[in-house]
Write a protein that holds these residues in place. Structure first.
Motif, PDB file in Angstrom:
ATOM      1  N   UNK A  17      57.935  66.638  36.751  1.00 47.73           N
ATOM      2  CA  UNK A  17      58.761  65.649  37.556  1.00 47.73           C
ATOM      3  C   UNK A  17      58.262  64.314  37.796  1.00 47.73           C
ATOM      4  N   UNK A  18      59.287  63.356  38.322  1.00 45.82           N
ATOM      5  CA  UNK A  18      58.901  62.167  38.205  1.00 45.82           C
ATOM      6  C   UNK A  18      57.885  61.759  39.271  1.00 45.82           C
ATOM      7  N   UNK A  19      57.331  60.546  39.205  1.00 48.61           N
ATOM      8  CA  UNK A  19      56.288  60.291  40.017  1.00 48.61           C
ATOM      9  C   UNK A  19      57.055  59.419  41.322  1.00 48.61           C
ATOM     10  N   UNK A  20      56.899  60.237  42.656  1.00 47.16           N
ATOM     11  CA  UNK A  20      57.468  59.878  43.515  1.00 47.16           C
ATOM     12  C   UNK A  20      57.187  58.417  43.914  1.00 47.16           C
ATOM     13  N   UNK A  21      58.362  57.647  44.733  1.00 45.35           N
ATOM     14  CA  UNK A  21      58.088  56.394  45.089  1.00 45.35           C
ATOM     15  C   UNK A  21      58.226  56.440  46.696  1.00 45.35           C
ATOM     16  N   UNK A  22      57.322  55.726  47.418  1.00 47.87           N
ATOM     17  CA  UNK A  22      57.383  55.700  48.764  1.00 47.87           C
ATOM     18  C   UNK A  22      58.423  55.080  49.325  1.00 47.87           C
ATOM     19  N   UNK A  23      58.981  55.419  50.547  1.00 46.24           N
ATOM     20  CA  UNK A  23      59.891  54.754  51.286  1.00 46.24           C
ATOM     21  C   UNK A  23      59.297  53.650  52.545  1.00 46.24           C
TER      22      UNK A  23
END
Length: 350
Positions: A17-23
């Motif tokens: 899965x893609x590395x998540x980006x924090x919001x």
């Protein structure tokens, strides 16, 4: 990145899965370790759909801050933390009072606030995004030791802290079920109370893990179990009973030995029930006893637990597995081969 996901009934597997980006209000953690809980095993073996398919498992998370989301000013990247698993609304009267685990913003009185690995993507992945408000600093602890604190130690600590009024000098405490949480319960009772501790389990090897901490260890198959517990507690029964199992049998044991004006706490989820009688019988609960089903713990509880672990006052056996052998850890836990807690340790490339 790789993540271990619940994909449907009986289907838990690795996915790229893609590395998540924090919001906004979030941070990204580089996961260092993630505990494997009986809850995770139960999700995999559930005959019905247990979670939203595609959810990353893992609610016992230790890691280092890797990226801050928009508007987030700290902690500094590289800070080692554990993740408080109760992601509450933060605005209701319970949250404002510091009782995040009793959050009213869940949609119903039987619904508890959820968090990573149950409603949101969890820590069985190389990276995870979490609310910055969920972070508790955990430097000076090994990642494997730190990872299990937000559940295995937090649950018994919250139950015990809420009953300290009956756990003074001369008191007795009974812990039923000496798995990972029960072992932490014995450790915590020894660290923060003066109670005489009685440990009960059906497995001698589980009882062996708390020898030297518990004052009495009793196999639950003993024909004179009730009498032995009463004697160990001084005749009138334990002032505090912590039932980490929650079956009909363990609830019957708890209610048949607890002392008058004592406390019974039942974190165990064994689908048990007990009979409440208002007349005196040999099995009825004595007057003044309180009984409840605590849920997780508060954020302050987790801060306290981390401090106890840092000081070396609490701890249990940890069995570690490389992240790639996660399903082996699931199998071993399901087979009852883990004494203490199983933890996945990440092997990030340099």
């Amino acid at each position: 990145m790789m993540a271990l996901k619940y994909m449907g009934i009986g289907d838990v597997r690795f996915r790229e899965v893609p590395v998540p980006i924090p919001g906004p209000g979030q941070v990204r953690l580089r996961v260092l370790a993630c505990g494997v809980c009986h809850t995770d095993v139960a999700f995999r073996r559930n005959a019905d759909l247990a979670l939203e398919p595609g959810l990353t498992l893992g609610h016992e998370i230790a890691g280092t801050v890797d990226m801050l989301g928009p508007g987030v000013t700290g902690p500094e990247p590289g800070t080692r933390c554990v993740v408080y698993t109760v992601w509450s609304c933060g605005d209701c009267r319970q949250c404002v009072a510091g009782r995040q685990n009793a959050c009213l913003g869940t949609g119903g009185r039987h619904t508890s606030p959820q968090g990573p690995g149950t409603r949101f993507d969890g820590g069985m992945a190389e990276y995870v995004v979490v609310p910055v408000s969920s972070l508790v600093p955990a430097s000076d602890l090994s990642p494997a030791q730190a990872a299990v604190l937000p559940d295995a130690a937090l649950v018994p600590y919250h139950s015990i802290r809420g009953a300290l009024d009956v756990l003074g000098p001369g008191s007795a405490a009974l812990v039923i079920g000496i798995g990972g949480l029960g072992q932490y319960a014995v450790s915590i009772l020894r660290a923060i109370t003066a109670s005489r501790i009685i440990a009960v389990d059906v497995r001698d090897d589980a009882l062996a893990t708390v020898e030297g901490l518990a004052h009495h260890t009793i196999n639950a198959s003993a024909p004179d179990l009730t009498e032995r517990i009463l004697k160990a507690a001084g005749g009138h029964g334990p002032d505090f009973v912590l039932d980490m199992v929650g079956t009909d049998a363990t609830l019957a044991l708890a209610t048949s030995v607890v002392a008058g004006y004592g406390a019974i706490r039942v974190p165990g989820q064994g689908n048990g029930s007990f009979r409440f009688e208002t007349i005196r019988t040999t099995t009825s609960i004595p007057r003044g006893v309180t009984i409840n089903r605590p849920y997780s713990g508060t954020r302050q509880d987790l801060t306290d637990v981390v401090a106890l672990a840092r000081s070396g006052d609490i701890g249990i056996p940890i069995t570690t597995y490389p992240f790639g052998r996660a399903l082996e850890a699931f199998d071993d836990l399901a087979a009852g081969q883990i004494r203490g807690r199983a933890v996945l340790v990440m092997d990030h490339p340099a």
